[in-house]
Design a protein around this motif. Structure first.
Motif, PDB file in Angstrom:
ATOM      1  N   LEU A  36       0.831  -1.197   0.000  1.00  0.00           N
ATOM      2  CA  LEU A  36       0.000   0.000   0.000  1.00  0.00           C
ATOM      3  C   LEU A  36       0.873   1.258   0.000  1.00  0.00           C
ATOM      4  CD1 LEU A  36      -2.795  -0.975   2.560  1.00  0.00           C
ATOM      5  CD2 LEU A  36      -3.031  -0.718   0.084  1.00  0.00           C
ATOM      6  N   PRO A  37       0.535   2.256  -0.818  1.00  0.00           N
ATOM      7  CA  PRO A  37       1.320   3.504  -0.840  1.00  0.00           C
ATOM      8  C   PRO A  37       0.978   4.380   0.366  1.00  0.00           C
ATOM      9  CG  PRO A  37      -0.533   3.672  -2.344  1.00  0.00           C
ATOM     10  CD  PRO A  37      -0.557   2.278  -1.811  1.00  0.00           C
ATOM     11  N   ALA A  38       1.749   5.453   0.525  1.00  0.00           N
ATOM     12  CA  ALA A  38       1.508   6.372   1.651  1.00  0.00           C
ATOM     13  C   ALA A  38       0.159   7.072   1.500  1.00  0.00           C
ATOM     14  CB  ALA A  38       2.641   7.390   1.725  1.00  0.00           C
ATOM     15  N   ASP A  39      -0.164   7.516   0.293  1.00  0.00           N
ATOM     16  CA  ASP A  39      -1.450   8.155   0.033  1.00  0.00           C
ATOM     17  C   ASP A  39      -2.434   7.069  -0.415  1.00  0.00           C
ATOM     18  OD1 ASP A  39      -3.579   9.745  -0.512  1.00  0.00           O
ATOM     19  OD2 ASP A  39      -2.671  10.780  -2.234  1.00  0.00           O
ATOM     20  N   LEU A  40      -3.359   6.708   0.491  1.00  0.00           N
ATOM     21  CA  LEU A  40      -4.240   5.566   0.254  1.00  0.00           C
ATOM     22  C   LEU A  40      -5.515   5.924  -0.501  1.00  0.00           C
ATOM     23  CD1 LEU A  40      -3.990   3.822   3.735  1.00  0.00           C
ATOM     24  CD2 LEU A  40      -3.035   3.007   1.583  1.00  0.00           C
ATOM     25  N   ASN A  41      -5.801   7.221  -0.668  1.00  0.00           N
ATOM     26  CA  ASN A  41      -7.097   7.609  -1.242  1.00  0.00           C
ATOM     27  C   ASN A  41      -7.336   6.998  -2.618  1.00  0.00           C
ATOM     28  OD1 ASN A  41      -7.804   9.029   0.983  1.00  0.00           O
ATOM     29  ND2 ASN A  41      -7.339  11.054   0.143  1.00  0.00           N
ATOM     30  N   GLY A  42      -6.303   7.004  -3.465  1.00  0.00           N
ATOM     31  CA  GLY A  42      -6.457   6.437  -4.809  1.00  0.00           C
ATOM     32  C   GLY A  42      -6.748   4.942  -4.769  1.00  0.00           C
ATOM     33  N   VAL A  43      -6.057   4.234  -3.862  1.00  0.00           N
ATOM     34  CA  VAL A  43      -6.265   2.781  -3.733  1.00  0.00           C
ATOM     35  C   VAL A  43      -7.670   2.491  -3.224  1.00  0.00           C
ATOM     36  CG1 VAL A  43      -5.486   0.691  -2.573  1.00  0.00           C
ATOM     37  CG2 VAL A  43      -3.811   2.382  -3.337  1.00  0.00           C
TER      38      VAL A  43
END
Length: 352
Positions: A36-43
């Motif tokens: 998981l990336p640091a900015d989770l909103n897109g995921v």
């Protein structure tokens, strides 16, 4: 064409399971959490779209049943499923979207509850009509419900469950019909024995899984327990329905059912041809054919193939309706059955 449709359905089911499982693994496994990336909103947005848009479309492609109302229900279900798959801390920015799914499901539940109250209100006249009807219960009850609620799928599913409960718990003192125009479908096989073996296997599985899971995942343990109890009740009801509803040959039509799984009413005037040729009967039946045969561990072949003038609707599990062009039948007294069917068919042709 039929093979193409089967391939499309299989691919759609595979992709549906892949979408759901991959999203679950993403948030509930060490490998997924690490990726998981640091900015989770897109995921998270991607997961919400997967579960509320892609999964419903794949489900509809698998079922080959396209309906706007059905799609909206599946979208709402997908949004609610997302609440369970995606951890709550990741959904903080998307609460309004999640509540949209809950709101849609709430409205649908209220609508279904109103239908339930309508059904309860109409139960006495439905039962009165059933008691005054000489048809087998599976057919008389369905016919009475259809007259009151012709287009309500929820009511038909509910009534199907009512029949299951009735046959599972309310028919133990009843005896099968032994009239000359009735024919059983299961005595030439070990079908009922096979069903009882399945019930025993489910009971053993239920006890084992419940004991293994109750300390690690109480929710999963309870869900599996409920599903297994439902399966046991269904199989018991199915056995009783099969015993108590033999095939019935009336003057103008056939009433044929195979437990709770399927039933069909066929008028003799709708029969184009009767095939008894052994070579034809041993061939693989097309997808437009419904089978009324008790199968067990051995390969069995039908006694009769009915070719219909046009597709006729059959009622399947959970009240699902589907039309078939051909009907294959295997009974316990094939010679008497063939003779009687031919006599009634010839008589109806003369009266036309």
């Amino acid at each position: 064409m039929v093979l193409h449709k089967k391939i499309v359905s299989f691919v759609a089911l595979f992709l549906l399971l892949l979408v759901i499982s991959s999203n679950y693994v993403l948030y509930h496994s060490f490998f997924g959490l690490q990726s998981l990336p640091a900015d989770l909103n897109g995921v998270v947005v991607g997961s919400i779209l997967d579960l509320s848009l892609v999964a419903p479309l794949l489900f509809l492609a698998w079922q080959r049943k396209f309906s706007l109302k059905y799609f909206i229900v599946l979208m709402a279900t997908g949004l609610i499923t997302a609440r369970f798959i995606i951890p709550s801390e990741y959904l903080a920015s998307f609460q309004s979207v999640m509540w949209l799914g809950v709101g849609i499901e709430g409205v649908l539940i209220l609508f279904e509850l109103s239908l339930l109250f309508m059904l309860i209100k109409n139960v006495p006249p439905i039962l009165k009509r059933v008691k005054s009807n000489s048809l087998p219960l599976l057919f008389s009850f369905s016919r009475a419900v259809n007259e009151k609620f012709p287009k309500h799928a929820f009511i038909h599913i509910l009534c199907s469950e009512m029949l299951m409960l009735y046959y599972a718990f309310g028919t133990w003192k009843k005896q099968p019909s032994t009239e000359r125009n009735t024919f059983t479908l299961y005595k030439r096989s070990s079908f009922i024995t096979f069903q009882i073996m399945i019930i025993h296997a489910i009971v053993i599985e239920t006890l084992g899984l419940h004991w293994l899971l109750h300390n690690t995942s109480m929710t999963l343990s309870i869900v599996l327990l409920i599903l297994n109890i439902y399966s046991i009740v269904f199989f018991i009801g199915d056995i009783q329905a099969l015993r108590l509803n033999p095939l019935r040959v009336e003057d103008d039509r056939l009433y044929i059912s195979f437990g709770l799984a399927k039933r069909m009413e066929i008028s003799f005037k709708d029969i184009e041809e009767i095939i008894e040729d052994t070579h034809i009967l041993q061939q693989k039946v097309p997808n437009t054919t419904i089978e009324f045969m008790a199968r067990d561990f051995e390969t069995v072949h039908p006694d009769l193939l009915l070719i219909l003038k046009s597709p006729i609707e059959a009622t399947l599990f959970m009240g699902i309706k589907k039309k078939y062009q051909q009907v294959v039948i295997r009974v316990d007294d094939p010679h008497r059955f063939k003779k009687l069917v031919k006599e009634r068919l010839e008589k109806n042709k003369q009266n036309m």
